[in-house]
Motif scaffolding. Structure first.
Motif, PDB file in Angstrom:
ATOM      1  N   VAL A  58       3.065   4.653 -10.745  1.00 41.43           N
ATOM      2  CA  VAL A  58       3.594   3.503  -9.731  1.00 41.43           C
ATOM      3  C   VAL A  58       3.947   3.579  -8.336  1.00 41.43           C
ATOM      4  O   VAL A  58       3.547   2.931  -7.488  1.00 41.43           O
ATOM      5  CB  VAL A  58       4.489   2.380 -10.674  1.00 41.43           C
ATOM      6  CG1 VAL A  58       4.707   1.190  -9.930  1.00 41.43           C
ATOM      7  CG2 VAL A  58       3.899   2.266 -12.120  1.00 41.43           C
ATOM      8  N   TYR A 107      10.973  -7.592 -19.838  1.00 42.94           N
ATOM      9  CA  TYR A 107       9.777  -7.741 -20.076  1.00 42.94           C
ATOM     10  C   TYR A 107       9.386  -7.883 -21.524  1.00 42.94           C
ATOM     11  O   TYR A 107       8.537  -8.199 -22.171  1.00 42.94           O
ATOM     12  CB  TYR A 107       8.723  -6.715 -19.376  1.00 42.94           C
ATOM     13  CG  TYR A 107       8.705  -7.080 -18.076  1.00 42.94           C
ATOM     14  CD1 TYR A 107       7.834  -7.960 -17.302  1.00 42.94           C
ATOM     15  CD2 TYR A 107       9.446  -6.090 -17.246  1.00 42.94           C
ATOM     16  CE1 TYR A 107       7.871  -7.883 -16.209  1.00 42.94           C
ATOM     17  CE2 TYR A 107       9.436  -6.180 -15.714  1.00 42.94           C
ATOM     18  CZ  TYR A 107       8.517  -7.068 -15.198  1.00 42.94           C
ATOM     19  OH  TYR A 107       8.595  -7.037 -13.998  1.00 42.94           O
ATOM     20  N   SER A 146       1.451  -4.375 -18.156  1.00 38.03           N
ATOM     21  CA  SER A 146       0.284  -4.494 -17.194  1.00 38.03           C
ATOM     22  C   SER A 146       0.548  -3.809 -15.829  1.00 38.03           C
ATOM     23  O   SER A 146       1.992  -3.400 -15.703  1.00 38.03           O
ATOM     24  CB  SER A 146      -0.043  -5.935 -16.877  1.00 38.03           C
ATOM     25  OG  SER A 146       0.970  -6.421 -16.095  1.00 38.03           O
ATOM     26  N   ALA A 147      -0.496  -3.447 -15.149  1.00 41.55           N
ATOM     27  CA  ALA A 147      -0.161  -2.676 -13.898  1.00 41.55           C
ATOM     28  C   ALA A 147       0.905  -3.454 -13.020  1.00 41.55           C
ATOM     29  O   ALA A 147       1.728  -2.953 -12.266  1.00 41.55           O
ATOM     30  CB  ALA A 147      -1.423  -2.130 -13.367  1.00 41.55           C
ATOM     31  N   SER A 148       0.428  -4.921 -12.968  1.00 44.74           N
ATOM     32  CA  SER A 148       1.051  -5.493 -12.066  1.00 44.74           C
ATOM     33  C   SER A 148       2.712  -5.722 -12.477  1.00 44.74           C
ATOM     34  O   SER A 148       3.538  -5.863 -11.516  1.00 44.74           O
ATOM     35  CB  SER A 148       0.608  -6.945 -11.801  1.00 44.74           C
ATOM     36  OG  SER A 148       0.609  -7.781 -13.095  1.00 44.74           O
ATOM     37  N   GLU A 149       3.007  -5.827 -13.763  1.00 52.65           N
ATOM     38  CA  GLU A 149       4.292  -5.952 -14.206  1.00 52.65           C
ATOM     39  C   GLU A 149       5.157  -4.607 -13.876  1.00 52.65           C
ATOM     40  O   GLU A 149       6.114  -4.613 -13.481  1.00 52.65           O
ATOM     41  CB  GLU A 149       4.373  -6.064 -15.745  1.00 52.65           C
ATOM     42  CG  GLU A 149       3.778  -7.381 -16.445  1.00 52.65           C
ATOM     43  CD  GLU A 149       3.712  -7.896 -17.632  1.00 52.65           C
ATOM     44  OE1 GLU A 149       4.095  -8.816 -18.152  1.00 52.65           O
ATOM     45  OE2 GLU A 149       3.324  -6.728 -18.412  1.00 52.65           O
ATOM     46  N   GLN A 150       4.221  -3.272 -14.227  1.00 54.11           N
ATOM     47  CA  GLN A 150       4.937  -2.099 -13.916  1.00 54.11           C
ATOM     48  C   GLN A 150       5.381  -2.244 -12.123  1.00 54.11           C
ATOM     49  O   GLN A 150       6.388  -1.732 -12.141  1.00 54.11           O
ATOM     50  CB  GLN A 150       3.871  -1.205 -14.133  1.00 54.11           C
ATOM     51  CG  GLN A 150       3.940  -0.808 -15.662  1.00 54.11           C
ATOM     52  CD  GLN A 150       3.119   0.268 -15.959  1.00 54.11           C
ATOM     53  OE1 GLN A 150       2.223   0.788 -14.996  1.00 54.11           O
ATOM     54  NE2 GLN A 150       2.843   0.974 -17.210  1.00 54.11           N
ATOM     55  N   THR A 151       4.543  -2.496 -11.607  1.00 56.54           N
ATOM     56  CA  THR A 151       4.733  -2.625  -9.892  1.00 56.54           C
ATOM     57  C   THR A 151       5.779  -3.497  -9.653  1.00 56.54           C
ATOM     58  O   THR A 151       6.569  -3.114  -8.823  1.00 56.54           O
ATOM     59  CB  THR A 151       3.498  -2.923  -9.286  1.00 56.54           C
ATOM     60  OG1 THR A 151       2.347  -1.984  -9.644  1.00 56.54           O
ATOM     61  CG2 THR A 151       3.741  -2.889  -7.948  1.00 56.54           C
ATOM     62  N   ALA A 152       5.677  -4.715 -10.163  1.00 55.64           N
ATOM     63  CA  ALA A 152       6.845  -5.587 -10.061  1.00 55.64           C
ATOM     64  C   ALA A 152       8.199  -4.978 -10.259  1.00 55.64           C
ATOM     65  O   ALA A 152       9.116  -5.069  -9.749  1.00 55.64           O
ATOM     66  CB  ALA A 152       6.584  -6.836 -10.684  1.00 55.64           C
ATOM     67  N   ASN A 160       0.659  -1.015   0.073  1.00 53.25           N
ATOM     68  CA  ASN A 160      -0.098   0.179   0.194  1.00 53.25           C
ATOM     69  C   ASN A 160       0.722   1.290   0.021  1.00 53.25           C
ATOM     70  O   ASN A 160       2.140   1.115   0.109  1.00 53.25           O
ATOM     71  CB  ASN A 160      -1.129   0.011   1.087  1.00 53.25           C
ATOM     72  CG  ASN A 160      -0.180   0.049   2.630  1.00 53.25           C
ATOM     73  OD1 ASN A 160       0.528   0.650   2.620  1.00 53.25           O
ATOM     74  ND2 ASN A 160      -1.021  -0.424   3.558  1.00 53.25           N
ATOM     75  N   GLU A 180       9.352  -2.412  -8.148  1.00 54.23           N
ATOM     76  CA  GLU A 180       9.660  -2.744  -6.501  1.00 54.23           C
ATOM     77  C   GLU A 180      10.998  -3.415  -6.805  1.00 54.23           C
ATOM     78  O   GLU A 180      11.836  -3.239  -5.784  1.00 54.23           O
ATOM     79  CB  GLU A 180       8.601  -3.897  -6.181  1.00 54.23           C
ATOM     80  CG  GLU A 180       7.442  -3.207  -5.794  1.00 54.23           C
ATOM     81  CD  GLU A 180       6.168  -4.120  -5.267  1.00 54.23           C
ATOM     82  OE1 GLU A 180       6.430  -5.290  -5.582  1.00 54.23           O
ATOM     83  OE2 GLU A 180       5.187  -3.646  -4.658  1.00 54.23           O
TER      84      GLU A 180
END
Length: 182
Positions: free
Chosen positions: A51, A101, A109-115, A2, A118
């Motif tokens: 992100v 990637y 994707s949003a999850s790929e950007q976040t990963a 979060n 991070e």
């Protein structure tokens, strides 16, 4: 992760010191007005900043145009060497997306950007803990936070704005006691 955890992580990873701050002293003469970055660079930085500080129940970094802020701040306040390092950071970030990637950051994707962010932030934290020079991603993290929380949107809709020193009372009765000092 979060927003609160991410902010705590960023502060710990970066040591809370703003990269480039010495270059922004008010008494240093700088040339201003020429933005050294393209609108595409600002859009890319907005994607990355979103992100880091995504829209939740409060606005995100893109809504505050943090990418545009970063391009102006780096153009006007960074030295030539710092500007070059920032440009190299953008190229490294774009290359990371392509290498890991196989597609541009905006196509992830949003999850790929976040990963991806991070993973990079984790490496930055490890390098910082080792006492190495600041990681190439650290200025992007720091300018995202700085740009967002000093923007009108961040200050008024996310933070609690308290005017200092408060309201103006021009006609106060004076009782002869000591004056206020702050």
């Amino acid at each position: 992760m979060n927003r609160r955890d991410l902010l705590a992580f960023i502060a710990a990873a970066t040591g809370t010191a703003l990269i480039g701050a010495p270059a922004a002293r008010a008494y240093d003469e700088t040339s201003i007005g020429e933005n050294l970055f393209s609108p595409e660079d600002a859009a890319f930085l907005n994607d990355v900043a979103e992100v880091i500080l995504p829209e939740t129940e409060t606005p995100g970094a893109r809504a505050a145009d943090v990418g545009g802020f970063m391009t102006v701040y780096v153009s006007d306040c960074y030295t030539g060497a710092q500007q070059e390092r920032f440009r190299e950071s953008l190229a490294t970030l774009r290359g990371w997306s392509e290498d890991v990637y196989g597609k541009p950051f905006g196509a992830l994707s949003a999850s790929e950007q976040t990963a991806m962010i991070e993973d990079i932030a984790r490496l930055a934290r490890i390098e910082t803990e080792k006492g190495a020079t600041p990681h190439w991603f650290t200025p992007i993290h720091q300018l995202t936070l700085f740009g967002f929380f000093t923007s009108e949107l961040g200050a008024n809709e996310v933070l609690r704005y308290e005017p200092v020193p408060g309201e103006y009372i021009g006609d106060l009765d004076y009782d002869g006691g000591p004056a206020w000092a702050t």
